[in-house]
Write a protein that holds these residues in place. Structure first.
Motif, PDB file in Angstrom:
ATOM      1  N   MET A 164       0.942  -1.292  -0.016  1.00  0.00           N
ATOM      2  CA  MET A 164       0.054  -0.021  -0.008  1.00  0.00           C
ATOM      3  C   MET A 164       0.936   1.243   0.081  1.00  0.00           C
ATOM      4  O   MET A 164       0.367   2.449   0.102  1.00  0.00           O
ATOM      5  CB  MET A 164      -1.018  -0.092   1.288  1.00  0.00           C
ATOM      6  CG  MET A 164      -1.902  -1.044   1.242  1.00  0.00           C
ATOM      7  SD  MET A 164      -3.173  -1.155  -0.169  1.00  0.00           S
ATOM      8  CE  MET A 164      -4.156   0.491  -0.085  1.00  0.00           C
ATOM      9  N   THR A 165       2.254   1.035  -0.223  1.00  0.00           N
ATOM     10  CA  THR A 165       2.833   2.261  -0.159  1.00  0.00           C
ATOM     11  C   THR A 165       2.771   2.996  -1.201  1.00  0.00           C
ATOM     12  O   THR A 165       2.452   2.711  -2.458  1.00  0.00           O
ATOM     13  CB  THR A 165       4.589   1.903  -0.215  1.00  0.00           C
ATOM     14  OG1 THR A 165       4.953   1.279   0.985  1.00  0.00           O
ATOM     15  CG2 THR A 165       5.420   3.034  -0.396  1.00  0.00           C
ATOM     16  N   GLY A 166       2.392   4.712  -1.116  1.00  0.00           N
ATOM     17  CA  GLY A 166       2.229   5.284  -2.307  1.00  0.00           C
ATOM     18  C   GLY A 166       0.630   5.237  -2.516  1.00  0.00           C
ATOM     19  O   GLY A 166       0.110   6.079  -3.381  1.00  0.00           O
ATOM     20  N   LYS A 167      -0.207   4.571  -1.755  1.00  0.00           N
ATOM     21  CA  LYS A 167      -1.589   4.647  -2.068  1.00  0.00           C
ATOM     22  C   LYS A 167      -2.391   5.127  -0.785  1.00  0.00           C
ATOM     23  O   LYS A 167      -1.940   5.046   0.434  1.00  0.00           O
ATOM     24  CB  LYS A 167      -2.082   3.146  -2.377  1.00  0.00           C
ATOM     25  CG  LYS A 167      -1.397   2.411  -3.756  1.00  0.00           C
ATOM     26  CD  LYS A 167      -1.856   1.120  -3.753  1.00  0.00           C
ATOM     27  CE  LYS A 167      -1.009   0.283  -4.960  1.00  0.00           C
ATOM     28  NZ  LYS A 167      -1.255  -1.038  -4.962  1.00  0.00           N
ATOM     29  N   ASP A 223       4.341   7.228  14.622  1.00  0.00           N
ATOM     30  CA  ASP A 223       3.984   8.061  13.728  1.00  0.00           C
ATOM     31  C   ASP A 223       3.929   9.501  13.549  1.00  0.00           C
ATOM     32  O   ASP A 223       4.493  10.243  13.010  1.00  0.00           O
ATOM     33  CB  ASP A 223       2.490   8.105  13.126  1.00  0.00           C
ATOM     34  CG  ASP A 223       2.139   6.604  12.552  1.00  0.00           C
ATOM     35  OD1 ASP A 223       3.103   5.751  12.032  1.00  0.00           O
ATOM     36  OD2 ASP A 223       0.889   6.076  12.397  1.00  0.00           O
ATOM     37  N   ILE A 224       3.638   9.796  15.066  1.00  0.00           N
ATOM     38  CA  ILE A 224       3.745  11.269  15.590  1.00  0.00           C
ATOM     39  C   ILE A 224       5.084  11.849  15.647  1.00  0.00           C
ATOM     40  O   ILE A 224       5.552  12.925  15.017  1.00  0.00           O
ATOM     41  CB  ILE A 224       2.925  11.158  16.834  1.00  0.00           C
ATOM     42  CG1 ILE A 224       1.618  11.110  16.838  1.00  0.00           C
ATOM     43  CG2 ILE A 224       3.284  12.849  17.487  1.00  0.00           C
ATOM     44  CD1 ILE A 224       0.982  10.862  18.081  1.00  0.00           C
ATOM     45  N   LEU A 225       6.008  10.975  16.209  1.00  0.00           N
ATOM     46  CA  LEU A 225       7.395  11.184  16.406  1.00  0.00           C
ATOM     47  C   LEU A 225       8.259  11.244  14.946  1.00  0.00           C
ATOM     48  O   LEU A 225       9.122  12.491  14.789  1.00  0.00           O
ATOM     49  CB  LEU A 225       8.193  10.134  16.966  1.00  0.00           C
ATOM     50  CG  LEU A 225       7.728  10.156  18.502  1.00  0.00           C
ATOM     51  CD1 LEU A 225       8.564   9.027  19.211  1.00  0.00           C
ATOM     52  CD2 LEU A 225       8.030  11.576  19.424  1.00  0.00           C
ATOM     53  N   GLU A 245       5.819   8.206   1.108  1.00  0.00           N
ATOM     54  CA  GLU A 245       4.183   8.375   0.661  1.00  0.00           C
ATOM     55  C   GLU A 245       3.355   7.549   1.512  1.00  0.00           C
ATOM     56  O   GLU A 245       2.406   6.741   0.761  1.00  0.00           O
ATOM     57  CB  GLU A 245       4.122   8.119  -0.716  1.00  0.00           C
ATOM     58  CG  GLU A 245       4.770   9.352  -1.460  1.00  0.00           C
ATOM     59  CD  GLU A 245       4.374   9.270  -3.175  1.00  0.00           C
ATOM     60  OE1 GLU A 245       4.167   8.280  -3.571  1.00  0.00           O
ATOM     61  OE2 GLU A 245       4.724  10.211  -3.872  1.00  0.00           O
ATOM     62  N   LYS A 246       3.674   7.104   2.615  1.00  0.00           N
ATOM     63  CA  LYS A 246       3.055   6.095   3.630  1.00  0.00           C
ATOM     64  C   LYS A 246       1.797   6.981   4.319  1.00  0.00           C
ATOM     65  O   LYS A 246       1.931   7.991   4.933  1.00  0.00           O
ATOM     66  CB  LYS A 246       3.703   5.660   4.425  1.00  0.00           C
ATOM     67  CG  LYS A 246       4.710   4.520   3.823  1.00  0.00           C
ATOM     68  CD  LYS A 246       5.411   3.661   5.055  1.00  0.00           C
ATOM     69  CE  LYS A 246       6.074   2.518   4.622  1.00  0.00           C
ATOM     70  NZ  LYS A 246       6.829   1.811   5.674  1.00  0.00           N
ATOM     71  N   THR A 247       0.478   6.348   4.123  1.00  0.00           N
ATOM     72  CA  THR A 247      -0.489   6.878   5.148  1.00  0.00           C
ATOM     73  C   THR A 247      -0.136   6.366   6.529  1.00  0.00           C
ATOM     74  O   THR A 247       0.219   5.209   6.766  1.00  0.00           O
ATOM     75  CB  THR A 247      -1.903   6.335   4.632  1.00  0.00           C
ATOM     76  OG1 THR A 247      -2.085   6.504   3.191  1.00  0.00           O
ATOM     77  CG2 THR A 247      -2.913   6.785   5.448  1.00  0.00           C
TER      78      THR A 247
END
Length: 295
Positions: A164-167, A223-225, A245-247
């Motif tokens: 899912m990278t980039g999506k 994610d926050i850090l 481009e990771k969600t």
């Protein structure tokens, strides 16, 4: 003794246990052994073996069969980091302030080192059979370690993450990725500790649920850090999620909402453990500290 001092002492004890099980760097395969040890000794919080030990102490005294599993879980965790850092994955050149394994030893040797750590972890865990009078419990723990590491655990989560990278990733799928990619090894750690400590089936289920929440809280904080911290503080590059481009939950919800979610899951984990008839205040404090960490 305050919490930070107690954490320092227990982390040092955990570090000493892990070091006992590292392979000697000798023979024609010396290079891969060196790369494996370099990876494990690059530092880290030793959170997973520490949680395993504290869960064991929650339910009873630790026996000699615990130490091999403590070392094994850290080897598996390190293996995943070695592979995550590769150019084909996150392409990170630094971790914990040191050059990543592929930068220091080359991509080929880093792949072999990650593979080597994964397999050697199970060889190490199997050593618990010789140290126990409860072979059935040890066998069950090895089964948990395998499932939580493999396609229905960490590797399964990593697969979905890579694909899912980039999506754009919907929240439910991101939850799935995090609960497997990060949560599964924490579940293994705490469940193995509980089983070796003598927990019954319902208690093991409660520990598994608490560990799943811990994993989610820990990854949200990560994610926050990656957004708000610095490379100097983290010891690795920041902004890699955005670069790749990771969600993440930070990008999906925003920093404020992500902070609230991390605290919610961490508190729920503590509440789940607090409902048990046994107590470990150090463990509860450790779980709460995960959402407040700065690195």
């Amino acid at each position: 003794m305050n919490f930070k001092e107690e954490l320092r002492i227990r982390t040092e004890e955990t570090e000493a246990i892990i070091r006992r099980y590292l392979p000697e760097e000798e023979g024609y395969q010396k290079t891969v052994l060196s790369a494996m040890n370099y990876s494990v000794l690059a530092g880290g919080k030793r959170l997973r073996p520490l949680l395993m030990r504290e869960c064991c102490r929650l339910f009873g005294a630790e026996g000699p069969e615990l130490a091999p599993f403590m070392a094994a879980i850290e080897m598996i965790h390190t293996s995943s980091l070695v592979h995550d850092d590769l150019p084909a994955m996150d392409a990170d050149e630094y971790r914990r302030g040191k050059k990543t394994t592929w930068v220091s030893y080359g991509e080929d040797m880093a792949i072999l080192a990650g593979d080597g750590l994964m397999i050697y972890a199970f060889e190490t865990a199997a050593g618990a059979f010789a140290a126990t009078d409860r072979p059935a419990a040890v066998g069950r723990c090895i089964g948990i370690l395998a499932r939580k590491t493999g396609i229905y655990g960490m590797i399964g989560g990593q697969t979905a993450d890579v694909e899912m990278t980039g999506k754009p990733i919907p929240a439910d799928m991101l939850d799935f990725i995090y609960r497997l990619k990060t949560g599964a090894l924490l579940e293994a750690s705490m469940m193995i500790g509980a089983i070796l400590g003598g927990a019954d089936e319902e208690q093991v289920k409660a520990v598994e649920q608490a560990a799943s929440d811990v994993g989610l809280a820990f990854q949200i904080r990560d994610d926050i850090l990656d957004v708000v911290s610095t490379a100097e503080v983290l010891g690795k590059p920041v902004g890699s999620d955005m670069r790749n481009e990771k969600t993440t939950f930070a990008s999906l919800w925003g920093i404020g909402a992500a902070e609230e979610k991390a605290e919610f899951y961490s508190r729920r984990a503590v509440e789940t453990l607090s409902a048990l008839p046994v107590k470990n205040e150090f463990l509860n404090r450790l779980l709460m500290e995960l959402t407040a960490r700065e690195k």
